[in-house]
Design a protein around this motif. Structure first.
Motif, PDB file in Angstrom:
ATOM      1  N   VAL A 191     -15.418  -6.112   0.684  1.00 45.78           N
ATOM      2  CA  VAL A 191     -14.292  -5.176   0.739  1.00 45.78           C
ATOM      3  C   VAL A 191     -13.045  -5.962   1.137  1.00 45.78           C
ATOM      4  O   VAL A 191     -12.965  -6.504   2.243  1.00 45.78           O
ATOM      5  CB  VAL A 191     -14.548  -4.036   1.746  1.00 45.78           C
TER       6      VAL A 191
ATOM      7  N   HIS B 139       0.833  -1.194   0.000  1.00 42.96           N
ATOM      8  CA  HIS B 139       0.000   0.000   0.000  1.00 42.96           C
ATOM      9  C   HIS B 139       0.870   1.247   0.000  1.00 42.96           C
ATOM     10  O   HIS B 139       1.877   1.327   0.674  1.00 42.96           O
ATOM     11  CB  HIS B 139      -0.933  -0.004   1.206  1.00 42.96           C
TER      12      HIS B 139
ATOM     13  N   HIS C 170     -14.700  -4.708  -3.823  1.00 44.67           N
ATOM     14  CA  HIS C 170     -13.966  -3.450  -3.665  1.00 44.67           C
ATOM     15  C   HIS C 170     -12.594  -3.770  -3.077  1.00 44.67           C
ATOM     16  O   HIS C 170     -12.445  -4.709  -2.289  1.00 44.67           O
ATOM     17  CB  HIS C 170     -14.714  -2.488  -2.741  1.00 44.67           C
ATOM     18  N   TRP C 171     -11.603  -2.962  -3.416  1.00 47.00           N
ATOM     19  CA  TRP C 171     -10.236  -3.146  -2.915  1.00 47.00           C
ATOM     20  C   TRP C 171      -9.840  -1.927  -2.089  1.00 47.00           C
ATOM     21  O   TRP C 171     -10.077  -0.795  -2.483  1.00 47.00           O
ATOM     22  CB  TRP C 171      -9.256  -3.316  -4.080  1.00 47.00           C
ATOM     23  N   ALA C 172      -9.227  -2.184  -0.943  1.00 45.99           N
ATOM     24  CA  ALA C 172      -8.806  -1.091  -0.055  1.00 45.99           C
ATOM     25  C   ALA C 172      -7.350  -1.278   0.338  1.00 45.99           C
ATOM     26  O   ALA C 172      -6.947  -2.357   0.794  1.00 45.99           O
ATOM     27  CB  ALA C 172      -9.682  -1.050   1.189  1.00 45.99           C
ATOM     28  N   ASN C 173      -6.551  -0.221   0.162  1.00 44.28           N
ATOM     29  CA  ASN C 173      -5.139  -0.279   0.541  1.00 44.28           C
ATOM     30  C   ASN C 173      -4.951  -0.326   2.048  1.00 44.28           C
ATOM     31  O   ASN C 173      -4.026  -0.972   2.542  1.00 44.28           O
ATOM     32  CB  ASN C 173      -4.389   0.933  -0.016  1.00 44.28           C
TER      33      ASN C 173
ATOM     34  N   VAL D 194      -9.300  -5.956   2.164  1.00 40.80           N
ATOM     35  CA  VAL D 194      -8.434  -4.980   2.834  1.00 40.80           C
ATOM     36  C   VAL D 194      -6.998  -5.479   2.858  1.00 40.80           C
ATOM     37  O   VAL D 194      -6.725  -6.617   3.246  1.00 40.80           O
ATOM     38  CB  VAL D 194      -8.925  -4.724   4.280  1.00 40.80           C
TER      39      VAL D 194
ATOM     40  N   ILE E 176     -15.012   3.314   1.742  1.00 38.39           N
ATOM     41  CA  ILE E 176     -15.807   2.475   0.835  1.00 38.39           C
ATOM     42  C   ILE E 176     -17.130   2.086   1.496  1.00 38.39           C
ATOM     43  O   ILE E 176     -18.199   2.156   0.877  1.00 38.39           O
ATOM     44  CB  ILE E 176     -15.005   1.223   0.436  1.00 38.39           C
TER      45      ILE E 176
ATOM     46  N   GLU F  59      -9.190   3.703   3.816  1.00 40.51           N
ATOM     47  CA  GLU F  59      -9.860   3.561   2.524  1.00 40.51           C
ATOM     48  C   GLU F  59     -11.027   2.596   2.622  1.00 40.51           C
ATOM     49  O   GLU F  59     -12.085   2.813   2.013  1.00 40.51           O
ATOM     50  CB  GLU F  59      -8.868   3.087   1.464  1.00 40.51           C
ATOM     51  N   ALA F  60     -10.869   1.532   3.403  1.00 37.42           N
ATOM     52  CA  ALA F  60     -11.968   0.576   3.585  1.00 37.42           C
ATOM     53  C   ALA F  60     -13.162   1.256   4.258  1.00 37.42           C
ATOM     54  O   ALA F  60     -14.320   1.009   3.880  1.00 37.42           O
ATOM     55  CB  ALA F  60     -11.489  -0.609   4.419  1.00 37.42           C
TER      56      ALA F  60
END
Length: 509
Positions: A307, A7, A100-103, A309, A111, A107-108
């Protein structure tokens, strides 16, 4: 995606300072916990029971064979992680689930909020999820004007007490029945009682209305099956099933490492998880979610989101040794058997994941600057490694992180943020002098001779080392000096000639 990528967002200085301040208080908090007999009794009783149940649950099983199977399943999944994540995303998308993708955790959270805003959601009901704790999702949603209520009984109790979970499986394990009764009476009006069934029924009744009125349900994921695009949830209370089916929208959050290849892989891991965590042969509920409600179905959510993470996991993934950390299936067995955790509890650590697993995981999420004391919060007795159902070499990883925290070799590549944070200039100079001294025989002899002669002038304390240990005392003479003196004191005449020995042997014969 071809492989997990590290990330780009790192925690802000403010967040690191806040987390660091909490973790730095480990030793003062530990002393307070050790002086609290109620906390020690609560944990001692709970951990003794969990260890006994685990032993009974594995009776008749080839435990080491099963552990080897679990380790191989997890290692194989990690070896193919990039491909499995792509396969999972494709199959879930084909099934109608939005991925969904979260760094990182921030960010999660954004989202999740975006999904809630799109649905004009004001209330969220949550199943148990350590990743949501890692994200600090409840706090974030409340700041955004969205009510988030925990539905797992332990998490519900912790939320009412305005605390964080002290165990990854049993969040309220630090409280006894009397404390829980008083809390429920104060916060919800429930009558004081030592009847566990009554207290549980009262909490269930209070939560039932929340399930029916919630706009969004949030849950964790125990296993994500790439082959079928299935999210598996393991639970005992039924709140997970209510969370994922009653609200019109279901959001699942999980770390990228939870993916496995096939449903067959889940079988072995589930047998290990339930027995290692709570000593059960099987849990009451095992939920499998692959898609939102279809037009001919009577229940289920209209939308399902996943999501995924990262939050530091890609950094771990890039290190061949530390990669084993990602095998964890969050059973909590290492915590149940840890002599440090069982005497001070989870809140002392000041992090989302406490105990042995937290001590090897949190340094990657927060950096060693904020967690430098966690790898040393261990006796290295090895119990955590012996009971880990997927054979994570936790003691070896603790030693690795200890070395990382004091390593002064800037040229050695390291994926751990905060590498060398505990290494001081004085200590570095001392070790440099030690190396130089031991590489020069004449200097070694001179140094030991001088130290022995002036031993009474040497300091009696050596920093933290002598806080709980006796300082080593130098002998008046070195070994070389004593051997030289002994050799010179033996007279040649006192030595028996070889011919005499031969003669004696001849006479005896």
């Amino acid at each position: 995606m071809n492989q997990p990528t590290s990330h780009s967002d790192t925690p802000s200085a403010e967040n690191l300072a806040a987390h660091g301040a909490v973790v730095q208080q480990f030793h003062p908090r530990a002393r307070v916990a050790l002086e609290n007999p109620q906390i020690r009794r609560n944990f001692r009783n709970a951990m003794d029971g969990l260890m006994s149940k685990r032993r009974s649950a594995f009776e008749g099983w080839e435990l080491e064979t099963l552990r080897e199977l679990g380790a191989n399943i997890r290692q194989r999944a990690l070896a193919n992680l990039p491909d499995l994540l792509e396969q999972l995303e494709k199959n879930l998308t084909d099934n109608g689930v939005r991925v969904h993708w979260a760094n990182d955790g921030d960010e999660a959270c954004r989202i999740v909020r975006k999904i809630c805003v799109a649905r004009n959601a004001k209330t969220v009901i949550k199943g148990k999820s350590m990743v949501s704790e890692e994200m600090e999702l409840n706090h974030y949603l409340e700041e955004q004007g969205i009510e988030a209520l925990e539905s797992d009984l332990g998490e519900y109790i912790v939320q009412l007490a305005e605390e964080t979970p002290s165990h990854i499986i049993m969040p309220a394990i630090h409280k006894n029945t009397e404390e829980i009764s008083e809390l429920l009476h104060e916060k919800t009006g429930t009558e004081r009682s030592h009847d566990v069934n009554y207290l549980t029924a009262s909490a269930r009744q209070q939560l039932r209305e929340k399930f029916m009125n919630a706009d969004v349900g949030v849950s964790g994921v125990n296993f994500a099956v790439a082959e079928t695009g299935t999210l598996c949830l393991v639970e005992n209370e039924g709140n997970g099933r209510m969370t994922t089916t009653v609200p019109a929208c279901h959001i699942a959050v999980t770390g990228i490492e939870k993916v496995v290849g096939t449903m067959e892989d889940v079988t072995g891991l589930l047998a290990l998880l339930t027995r290692s965590a709570t000593g059960q042969h099987i849990t009451t509920y095992f939920n499998m979610i692959s898609r939102p409600r279809q037009f001919n179905e009577l229940d289920g959510p209209e939308e399902v989101h996943l999501v995924l993470v990262d939050n530091g996991r890609s950094t771990i993934y890039q290190d061949d040794e530390l990669l084993a950390t990602l095998r964890c299936i969050r059973c909590g067995a290492c915590m149940n058997h840890c002599p440090v955790y069982t005497r001070v509890g989870g809140h002392v650590y000041g992090t989302t994941y406490p105990g042995p697993i937290g001590s090897i995981l949190m340094p990657h999420m927060l950096g060693l600057e904020a967690t430098q004391h966690m790898p040393t919060a261990s006796s290295l007795c090895g119990a955590c490694g012996e009971v880990c159902p997927v054979k994570i070499p936790i003691p070896d990883l603790l030693v690795r992180l200890r070395r990382e925290s004091v390593d002064g070799d800037s040229e050695r590549p390291s994926n751990v943020r905060g590498h060398g944070v505990k290494r001081g200039h004085l200590e570095a100079a001392a070790w440099l002098g030690w190396r130089w001294m031991h590489s020069q025989p004449w200097l070694y002899r001179l140094g030991t001779s001088v130290s022995a002669r002036f031993r009474k002038l040497l300091p009696r304390t050596m920093g933290g080392w002598t806080r709980y240990r006796s300082a080593p005392k130098l002998a008046p003479k070195t070994l070389h000096q004593m051997m030289a003196q002994r050799s010179s004191s033996v007279r040649p005449s006192a030595r028996m000639p070889q011919s005499s020995n031969v003669a004696q042997r001849g006479n005896l014969s």
